[in-house]
Design a protein around this motif. Sequence first.
Motif, short mmCIF file in Angstrom:
data_model
loop_
_atom_site.label_atom_id
_atom_site.label_comp_id
_atom_site.label_asym_id
_atom_site.label_seq_id
_atom_site.Cartn_x
_atom_site.Cartn_y
_atom_site.Cartn_z
N PHE A 20 47.49 47.59 43.35
CA PHE A 20 47.63 47.89 41.92
C PHE A 20 48.85 48.78 41.69
CE2 PHE A 20 47.06 50.61 38.28
CZ PHE A 20 46.68 49.72 37.28
N ASN A 21 48.99 49.85 42.46
CA ASN A 21 50.11 50.77 42.27
C ASN A 21 51.44 50.06 42.44
OD1 ASN A 21 48.53 53.00 41.73
ND2 ASN A 21 48.40 53.64 43.87
N SER A 22 51.50 49.17 43.43
CA SER A 22 52.74 48.44 43.67
C SER A 22 53.09 47.54 42.49
CB SER A 22 52.60 47.61 44.95
OG SER A 22 53.75 46.83 45.17
N LYS A 23 52.11 46.80 41.99
CA LYS A 23 52.37 45.92 40.86
C LYS A 23 52.70 46.71 39.60
CE LYS A 23 50.43 42.04 38.25
NZ LYS A 23 49.33 41.04 38.12
N TYR A 24 52.00 47.83 39.41
CA TYR A 24 52.25 48.64 38.21
C TYR A 24 53.65 49.23 38.23
CZ TYR A 24 50.83 51.47 34.19
OH TYR A 24 50.72 52.00 32.94
N ALA A 31 52.28 46.80 27.53
CA ALA A 31 51.73 48.05 26.99
C ALA A 31 51.11 48.82 28.14
CB ALA A 31 50.69 47.74 25.92
N PRO A 32 51.54 50.06 28.37
CA PRO A 32 50.98 50.84 29.49
C PRO A 32 49.46 50.90 29.42
CG PRO A 32 52.84 51.99 28.49
CD PRO A 32 52.52 50.83 27.59
N THR A 69 41.17 43.22 33.35
CA THR A 69 40.25 44.17 32.70
C THR A 69 41.01 45.33 32.09
OG1 THR A 69 38.46 43.58 34.22
CG2 THR A 69 38.28 45.68 33.07
N CYS A 70 42.00 45.86 32.82
CA CYS A 70 42.81 46.96 32.28
C CYS A 70 43.57 46.52 31.04
CB CYS A 70 43.78 47.47 33.34
SG CYS A 70 43.02 48.40 34.68
N THR A 71 44.09 45.29 31.05
CA THR A 71 44.80 44.75 29.89
C THR A 71 43.85 44.65 28.69
OG1 THR A 71 46.24 43.47 31.37
CG2 THR A 71 46.16 42.81 29.05
N TRP A 72 42.65 44.11 28.93
CA TRP A 72 41.67 44.00 27.84
C TRP A 72 41.27 45.37 27.31
CZ3 TRP A 72 36.61 45.88 27.98
CH2 TRP A 72 35.83 45.59 26.85
N ARG A 73 41.02 46.31 28.20
CA ARG A 73 40.56 47.63 27.79
C ARG A 73 41.61 48.34 26.92
NH1 ARG A 73 36.25 49.83 30.25
NH2 ARG A 73 37.10 51.93 30.05
N GLU A 74 42.88 48.15 27.28
CA GLU A 74 43.94 48.77 26.49
C GLU A 74 44.05 48.13 25.12
OE1 GLU A 74 46.93 50.99 25.05
OE2 GLU A 74 45.75 51.37 26.87
N SER A 75 43.99 46.80 25.05
CA SER A 75 44.11 46.13 23.76
C SER A 75 42.87 46.33 22.89
CB SER A 75 44.35 44.63 23.97
OG SER A 75 43.25 44.04 24.66
N PRO A 253 50.22 58.60 28.86
CA PRO A 253 50.42 57.61 29.91
C PRO A 253 50.88 58.26 31.20
CG PRO A 253 51.45 56.91 27.86
CD PRO A 253 51.03 58.33 27.68
N VAL A 254 50.52 57.61 32.31
CA VAL A 254 50.85 58.13 33.63
C VAL A 254 51.74 57.14 34.34
CG1 VAL A 254 49.92 58.90 35.82
CG2 VAL A 254 48.65 59.31 33.73
N ALA A 255 52.87 57.62 34.84
CA ALA A 255 53.79 56.75 35.55
C ALA A 255 53.76 56.98 37.04
CB ALA A 255 55.20 56.96 35.03
N SER A 256 53.37 58.16 37.47
CA SER A 256 53.35 58.49 38.89
C SER A 256 52.35 57.63 39.62
CB SER A 256 52.99 59.97 39.07
OG SER A 256 52.61 60.23 40.39
N SER A 257 52.63 57.32 40.89
CA SER A 257 51.73 56.48 41.69
C SER A 257 50.67 57.26 42.41
CB SER A 257 52.55 55.69 42.71
OG SER A 257 53.18 56.58 43.61
#
Length: 498
Positions: A20-24, A31-32, A69-75, A253-257
């Motif tokens: 996940f961290n790598s893809k993010y 949208a973050p 799921t993360c995409t849905w939760r954000e939207s 929002p958090v950008a750090s891995s």
Amino acid sequence: MGVKVIEVTPAQIEELREKFNSKYATTPPAAPFHPVDIDRIRNDHVWLQRFLEMYDLDMEASMNKLWETCTWRESYGANDLDESKLNQEYLKEGSVFIHSSDVDGKPLLVFRVRLHSKSKSLDELIRIVIYWVERTQREKHMTQLTIFFDMAGTGLATLDLDFVKRIVETFKMYYPNALNYILVFELAWVLNAAFKVIKALLPPKAVEILKMISKKDIGQYISKDNCLASWGGSDNYEFSFVAETKQVVASKPVASSDDDQLGLGGDKKVHFAKIAPMVLKESNIGDMHTPTEGMLQLEQKEFVNFNQKNAEATVNFKCISQKPVTYKIQTTSPEKFRVRPRCGIISPNEKAEISIWLKSEYKLSEDSKDKFLVMAMIVPGTCGGADVAELWRNKCTGGPEIEQHRLVCRFENSASKCAGKASTATLDCAKGGKPDLQDQVKALSRRVKVGNFVQYLTLLLVLLLYAAVGFLFFEHYYPVGPGSCGKQSGAFCPNKRK
């Protein structure tokens, strides 16, 4: 009970986290993702574990579903859903609510189907369902739920298959392995055909936990004390909506891995500067925590006891103040631990549970250097949950209004070994549950001595056995006494040659 799943290892959880961290980092979403969800992934293991369990350790499938799921939760705004964003009529009528728990201690998400009407907006109803799920998982840290369909008094007029399908789809798509049971209470025979349709929609794992029950066998799943009176129990609860007491969540929002400071606005390592280094003994253990409790009453007085198998621990406390109290958790080793929640507000007589995980790449210090500090103070003015992080950021933690409780980390086996024993040497019962090296050498020496003694004794017994056999053999073939040759042949016995 829950669905039967394959056991997930810490290494597999870490692999999913790294994917996940790598893809993010390389291909971030348009949208973050919400900071709370990022925090769950980077600083917790339960959510990742649920995806791996649901998809039978299939790493790619788990990763894809996690991202979706993360995409849905954000939207959808799942993390920010509160009572102000819900249909108040639907919310307060009591057709959907959380109350009590099943025999495994899992909260019941109750659907009173007879109060439903097909004319209601399904979107608004689903928002209420999601609100209760999210609220409960915030309050009880990602706990599983048991869905309880109260079908008593329900007929074809109030059974809405579309609504039930939406509930099933919501859990199936966005809440992996979040259910302990699905209980259907007092289903009328005329509705059996309708529920067969619903059963066909369930994934195979969910069918395992679907139970049709009545007043006769409800006790197998919910104790009598936790059953409402209408279910044949002794609980006279009547639904009345109570607003949520908010916990602090991350607000940016958090950008750090690998940011372990989510939700605290940069929580810092605590050094316990006012405390001299010490070896824990009965003579000074009282110096390691606040001697009087005016705001928080902790179940753990001196130690944070980690489970040897999964390296998890909990800190439980209760607000004993007459006013709301805000708390904050700090540690001497923030790089080693994940903590949820790190801070929050609790009302008088309310209880809170803090979950702590030791990261798989670290070990507890053997010299009692790993400690936690639980701080508390009265909530000033109208400070709300969203203001707590800022409040602690600007507060001097050594002030007289701050109550402090200091806890030392250790493994549970050291707790059982040291309970009730007076310490007469510098042996530290908090050394991560590991015995002192000198004691290990002494124990090994004793075992060697015992082993040698057993060997010598065995050798002696073998020699005695050989001697006894030899004596019996001699007596049999060469008996002592005149005129007796025993079983000797005539060539050797003069009496037989006559």
